[in-house]
Design a protein around this motif. Structure first.
Motif, PDB file in Angstrom:
ATOM      1  N   LYS A 282       0.622  -1.244  -0.073  1.00 34.55           N
ATOM      2  CA  LYS A 282      -0.194   0.161  -0.056  1.00 34.55           C
ATOM      3  C   LYS A 282       0.986   1.212  -0.114  1.00 34.55           C
ATOM      4  O   LYS A 282       1.702   1.393   0.529  1.00 34.55           O
ATOM      5  CB  LYS A 282      -0.844  -0.038   1.320  1.00 34.55           C
ATOM      6  N   ASN A 283       0.535   2.145  -0.947  1.00 35.96           N
ATOM      7  CA  ASN A 283       1.321   3.409  -0.856  1.00 35.96           C
ATOM      8  C   ASN A 283       0.575   4.513  -0.134  1.00 35.96           C
ATOM      9  O   ASN A 283      -0.421   5.110  -0.260  1.00 35.96           O
ATOM     10  CB  ASN A 283       0.882   3.817  -2.218  1.00 35.96           C
ATOM     11  N   ARG A 284       1.374   4.548   1.318  1.00 30.42           N
ATOM     12  CA  ARG A 284       0.826   5.446   2.004  1.00 30.42           C
ATOM     13  C   ARG A 284       1.096   6.921   1.952  1.00 30.42           C
ATOM     14  O   ARG A 284       2.094   7.315   1.745  1.00 30.42           O
ATOM     15  CB  ARG A 284       1.805   5.068   3.367  1.00 30.42           C
ATOM     16  N   ILE A 285      -0.071   7.721   2.012  1.00 35.62           N
ATOM     17  CA  ILE A 285       0.057   8.957   1.702  1.00 35.62           C
ATOM     18  C   ILE A 285      -0.328   9.781   2.964  1.00 35.62           C
ATOM     19  O   ILE A 285      -1.466   9.551   3.698  1.00 35.62           O
ATOM     20  CB  ILE A 285      -0.804   9.410   0.641  1.00 35.62           C
ATOM     21  N   ILE A 286       0.532  10.500   3.428  1.00 40.08           N
ATOM     22  CA  ILE A 286       0.059  11.430   4.818  1.00 40.08           C
ATOM     23  C   ILE A 286      -0.608  12.667   4.726  1.00 40.08           C
ATOM     24  O   ILE A 286       0.306  13.606   3.690  1.00 40.08           O
ATOM     25  CB  ILE A 286       1.426  11.411   5.654  1.00 40.08           C
ATOM     26  N   ILE A 287      -1.428  13.115   5.099  1.00 43.63           N
ATOM     27  CA  ILE A 287      -2.002  14.460   4.934  1.00 43.63           C
ATOM     28  C   ILE A 287      -1.227  15.306   5.756  1.00 43.63           C
ATOM     29  O   ILE A 287      -1.575  15.012   7.137  1.00 43.63           O
ATOM     30  CB  ILE A 287      -3.571  14.518   5.069  1.00 43.63           C
ATOM     31  N   GLU A 288      -0.277  16.150   5.664  1.00 40.30           N
ATOM     32  CA  GLU A 288       0.312  16.896   6.546  1.00 40.30           C
ATOM     33  C   GLU A 288      -0.589  18.006   6.981  1.00 40.30           C
ATOM     34  O   GLU A 288      -1.598  18.480   6.387  1.00 40.30           O
ATOM     35  CB  GLU A 288       1.528  17.297   5.891  1.00 40.30           C
ATOM     36  N   GLY A 289      -0.100  18.655   8.090  1.00 36.70           N
ATOM     37  CA  GLY A 289      -0.857  19.679   8.725  1.00 36.70           C
ATOM     38  C   GLY A 289      -2.210  19.337   9.366  1.00 36.70           C
ATOM     39  O   GLY A 289      -2.523  18.241   9.296  1.00 36.70           O
ATOM     40  N   ASP A 290      -2.706  20.580   9.948  1.00 39.30           N
ATOM     41  CA  ASP A 290      -3.897  20.378  10.786  1.00 39.30           C
ATOM     42  C   ASP A 290      -4.978  20.975   9.920  1.00 39.30           C
ATOM     43  O   ASP A 290      -4.777  21.912   8.994  1.00 39.30           O
ATOM     44  CB  ASP A 290      -3.867  21.286  12.094  1.00 39.30           C
ATOM     45  N   LEU A 291      -6.159  20.617  10.348  1.00 45.64           N
ATOM     46  CA  LEU A 291      -7.445  21.064   9.833  1.00 45.64           C
ATOM     47  C   LEU A 291      -7.569  22.393   9.921  1.00 45.64           C
ATOM     48  O   LEU A 291      -7.430  23.025  11.043  1.00 45.64           O
ATOM     49  CB  LEU A 291      -8.757  20.320  10.157  1.00 45.64           C
ATOM     50  N   PRO A 292      -7.577  23.277   8.882  1.00 45.91           N
ATOM     51  CA  PRO A 292      -7.776  24.890   9.120  1.00 45.91           C
ATOM     52  C   PRO A 292      -8.956  25.129   9.863  1.00 45.91           C
ATOM     53  O   PRO A 292     -10.120  24.369   9.875  1.00 45.91           O
ATOM     54  CB  PRO A 292      -7.533  25.381   7.671  1.00 45.91           C
ATOM     55  N   SER A 293      -9.166  26.455  10.385  1.00 45.30           N
ATOM     56  CA  SER A 293     -10.241  26.631  11.164  1.00 45.30           C
ATOM     57  C   SER A 293     -11.504  27.323  10.139  1.00 45.30           C
ATOM     58  O   SER A 293     -11.198  28.196   9.138  1.00 45.30           O
ATOM     59  CB  SER A 293     -10.152  28.115  11.866  1.00 45.30           C
ATOM     60  N   PRO A 294     -12.640  26.789  10.275  1.00 50.98           N
ATOM     61  CA  PRO A 294     -13.625  27.174   9.452  1.00 50.98           C
ATOM     62  C   PRO A 294     -14.301  28.528   9.600  1.00 50.98           C
ATOM     63  O   PRO A 294     -14.880  29.276   8.930  1.00 50.98           O
ATOM     64  CB  PRO A 294     -14.907  26.175   9.830  1.00 50.98           C
ATOM     65  N   ALA A 295     -13.572  29.066  10.520  1.00 51.57           N
ATOM     66  CA  ALA A 295     -14.076  30.642  10.704  1.00 51.57           C
ATOM     67  C   ALA A 295     -13.055  31.607   9.903  1.00 51.57           C
ATOM     68  O   ALA A 295     -13.276  32.600   9.752  1.00 51.57           O
ATOM     69  CB  ALA A 295     -13.706  31.177  12.289  1.00 51.57           C
ATOM     70  N   ASN A 296     -11.854  30.925   9.574  1.00 49.44           N
ATOM     71  CA  ASN A 296     -10.766  31.543   8.546  1.00 49.44           C
ATOM     72  C   ASN A 296     -10.297  30.759   7.701  1.00 49.44           C
ATOM     73  O   ASN A 296      -9.115  30.465   7.453  1.00 49.44           O
ATOM     74  CB  ASN A 296      -9.843  32.078   9.590  1.00 49.44           C
ATOM     75  N   PRO A 298      -8.861  28.962   4.136  1.00 48.51           N
ATOM     76  CA  PRO A 298      -7.828  29.263   3.380  1.00 48.51           C
ATOM     77  C   PRO A 298      -8.444  29.823   1.865  1.00 48.51           C
ATOM     78  O   PRO A 298      -9.548  29.478   1.381  1.00 48.51           O
ATOM     79  CB  PRO A 298      -6.814  28.101   2.935  1.00 48.51           C
ATOM     80  N   SER A 299      -7.793  30.629   1.300  1.00 39.03           N
ATOM     81  CA  SER A 299      -8.528  31.049  -0.060  1.00 39.03           C
ATOM     82  C   SER A 299      -8.242  29.891  -1.194  1.00 39.03           C
ATOM     83  O   SER A 299      -7.565  29.121  -0.839  1.00 39.03           O
ATOM     84  CB  SER A 299      -7.350  32.423  -0.676  1.00 39.03           C
ATOM     85  N   GLY A 300      -8.918  30.382  -2.234  1.00 37.55           N
ATOM     86  CA  GLY A 300      -8.831  29.171  -3.357  1.00 37.55           C
ATOM     87  C   GLY A 300      -9.278  27.891  -2.773  1.00 37.55           C
ATOM     88  O   GLY A 300     -10.508  27.780  -2.320  1.00 37.55           O
ATOM     89  N   CYS A 301      -8.753  26.818  -3.072  1.00 35.18           N
ATOM     90  CA  CYS A 301      -9.030  25.461  -2.728  1.00 35.18           C
ATOM     91  C   CYS A 301      -8.757  25.464  -1.229  1.00 35.18           C
ATOM     92  O   CYS A 301      -7.620  25.575  -0.698  1.00 35.18           O
ATOM     93  CB  CYS A 301      -8.386  24.354  -3.487  1.00 35.18           C
ATOM     94  N   ARG A 302      -9.616  24.998  -0.546  1.00 30.26           N
ATOM     95  CA  ARG A 302      -9.431  24.674   1.027  1.00 30.26           C
ATOM     96  C   ARG A 302      -8.565  23.812   1.433  1.00 30.26           C
ATOM     97  O   ARG A 302      -8.068  23.990   2.676  1.00 30.26           O
ATOM     98  CB  ARG A 302     -10.839  24.755   1.666  1.00 30.26           C
ATOM     99  N   PHE A 303      -8.335  22.691   0.484  1.00 30.25           N
ATOM    100  CA  PHE A 303      -7.323  21.900   0.878  1.00 30.25           C
ATOM    101  C   PHE A 303      -5.933  21.950   0.394  1.00 30.25           C
ATOM    102  O   PHE A 303      -5.037  21.438   0.774  1.00 30.25           O
ATOM    103  CB  PHE A 303      -7.743  20.510   0.157  1.00 30.25           C
ATOM    104  N   HIS A 304      -5.606  23.120  -0.212  1.00 28.54           N
ATOM    105  CA  HIS A 304      -4.362  23.494  -0.719  1.00 28.54           C
ATOM    106  C   HIS A 304      -3.288  23.452   0.080  1.00 28.54           C
ATOM    107  O   HIS A 304      -2.311  22.948  -0.231  1.00 28.54           O
ATOM    108  CB  HIS A 304      -4.308  24.685  -1.809  1.00 28.54           C
ATOM    109  N   PRO A 305      -3.364  24.230   1.539  1.00 27.80           N
ATOM    110  CA  PRO A 305      -2.143  24.080   2.357  1.00 27.80           C
ATOM    111  C   PRO A 305      -1.719  22.717   2.978  1.00 27.80           C
ATOM    112  O   PRO A 305      -0.650  22.584   3.191  1.00 27.80           O
ATOM    113  CB  PRO A 305      -2.737  24.710   3.565  1.00 27.80           C
ATOM    114  N   ARG A 306      -2.639  21.627   2.570  1.00 29.04           N
ATOM    115  CA  ARG A 306      -2.158  20.435   2.945  1.00 29.04           C
ATOM    116  C   ARG A 306      -2.195  19.414   1.744  1.00 29.04           C
ATOM    117  O   ARG A 306      -1.717  18.211   1.989  1.00 29.04           O
ATOM    118  CB  ARG A 306      -3.279  20.032   3.749  1.00 29.04           C
ATOM    119  N   CYS A 307      -2.121  19.767   0.611  1.00 37.21           N
ATOM    120  CA  CYS A 307      -2.102  19.128  -0.575  1.00 37.21           C
ATOM    121  C   CYS A 307      -0.802  19.048  -1.147  1.00 37.21           C
ATOM    122  O   CYS A 307      -0.248  19.950  -1.482  1.00 37.21           O
ATOM    123  CB  CYS A 307      -3.048  19.753  -1.714  1.00 37.21           C
ATOM    124  N   PRO A 308      -0.410  17.655  -1.300  1.00 38.48           N
ATOM    125  CA  PRO A 308       0.863  17.571  -1.831  1.00 38.48           C
ATOM    126  C   PRO A 308       0.970  17.878  -3.433  1.00 38.48           C
ATOM    127  O   PRO A 308       2.174  17.957  -3.975  1.00 38.48           O
ATOM    128  CB  PRO A 308       1.173  15.929  -1.709  1.00 38.48           C
TER     129      PRO A 308
END
Length: 346
Positions: A282-296, A298-308
């Motif tokens: 199995k190809n393990r893919i680790i999602i880095e970082g924490d879930l951002p706050s829904p009160a603030n 991210p701009s654009g795609c909300r997943f981009h700060p954690r997306c490889p």
């Protein structure tokens, strides 16, 4: 569009029991006495999906992604900020109070915690009978017969009718909750993580019971959970939520065999595999970082700060949920190509 195409589209839409369009729920979290600077927690922020009659739509995602809030909005337990919830051809938010009360009988919920969702001062008979009495469906001998019939259907001995919830195990309590949910013969049942508080051995029993009841009563389910194996077991289609938005929705086979969104790929990668031979491949893919706050968010795609795979466009432009393959919708500027999918044991 040709007349035939128009008729086909119209016929397809008429098959939908539930249509959710642009659904939003913002909670005001402004601080200070005057609250001059408005701040909102964007729990659900522009959700679109449909549910066909007789199917099970699974909704998955991390805690705090908005999946339970979506269920509460459909149940009309929360007032929406914007959007439409069209159930059985009627926008629920446009109904007068009495009409909404009647319509809500057709939408019921199975709650997550079978310990707190049952009134500890009521006997089992009264818990199951309550919706029948509230909506004036049955009384007297007819009521008694309906309650005992429901107990039979969910696998509860009739001698338990005079007992209180504290006298039962978690699985038995959830059976009581299921009996109460189907008492009014609803068209749609929202299942808010109905097995997450139960032991693994009991989870499979409850899932099998729900599948049996769906066929017997022609029920439509929205199955909300964070555990992918349970969702795969019972769902026909699966919607993946991230930070208040749906990022991917498709059939369960498409999702597990070929995820197109990086977040879905990461979720599938995290599912434990008991077979060590498959686990090593199995190809393990680790999602880095924490879930951002829904009160603030991210701009654009909300997943981009954690997306490889994130690129500059992902930081600036919000991706639309588009059909990139038959019955496969994804909100991603750069959907995953063949070969990016993860190995998942069927």
């Amino acid at each position: 569009m040709t007349q035939a195409a128009v008729e086909s589209t119209k016929q397809k839409q008429e098959e939908y029991l539930l249509k959710v369009r642009g659904l939003k729920k913002y909670f005001d979290i402004s601080e200070g006495l005057l609250k001059r600077k408005k701040q909102y927690l964007r729990a659900v922020d522009g959700v679109d999906f449909f549910v066909k009659e007789g199917e099970t739509l699974g909704i998955v995602g991390e805690s705090g992604c908005g999946k339970s809030t979506t269920g509460n909005l459909i149940m009309q337990l929360l007032e929406k900020t914007d959007g439409e919830i069209v159930f059985d051809g009627v926008d629920l938010s446009t109904l007068p109070k009495e009409e909404l009360r009647k319509k809500r009988a057709e939408i019921q919920m199975i709650f997550q915690d079978p310990y707190s969702s049952l009134n500890p001062r009521m006997r089992v008979f009264d818990i199951i009978a309550e919706p029948l009495l509230t909506h004036r469906v049955a009384k007297g001998k007819e009521l008694e017969g309906r309650v005992y019939e429901l107990m039979d259907v969910v696998g509860l001995d009739r001698t338990y009718a005079k007992r209180y919830p504290h006298e039962f195990s978690g699985g038995q309590r959830q059976r009581i909750g299921i009996a109460r949910a189907i008492a009014l013969k609803p068209k749609l049942v929202i299942c808010d993580e109905p097995v997450s508080a139960l032991d693994v051995s009991i989870q499979s029993q409850i899932l099998n019971l729900m599948a049996k009841l769906q066929k017997e009563f022609n029920l439509t389910f929205i199955f909300i959970a964070h555990g992918l194996p349970a969702v795969k077991h019972i769902s026909d289609r699966i919607a993946v939520m991230y930070l208040g938005k749906i990022v991917e929705i498709t059939t369960k086979d498409n999702l597990f065999e070929q995820p197109l969104h990086p977040y879905t790929e990461g979720l599938l990668s995290a599912v434990p595999i008991p077979d060590p031979n498959l686990r090593d491949k199995k190809n393990r893919i680790i999602i880095e970082g924490d879930l951002p706050s829904p009160a603030n968010p991210p701009s654009g795609c909300r997943f981009h700060p954690r997306c490889p795979y994130a690129q500059h466009t992902c930081k600036t432009d919000v991706p639309e949920l588009k059909e990139v393959k038959p019955e496969h919708y994804v909100a991603c500027h750069f959907p995953l190509e063949d070969g990016h999918g993860v190995l998942y044991e069927n």
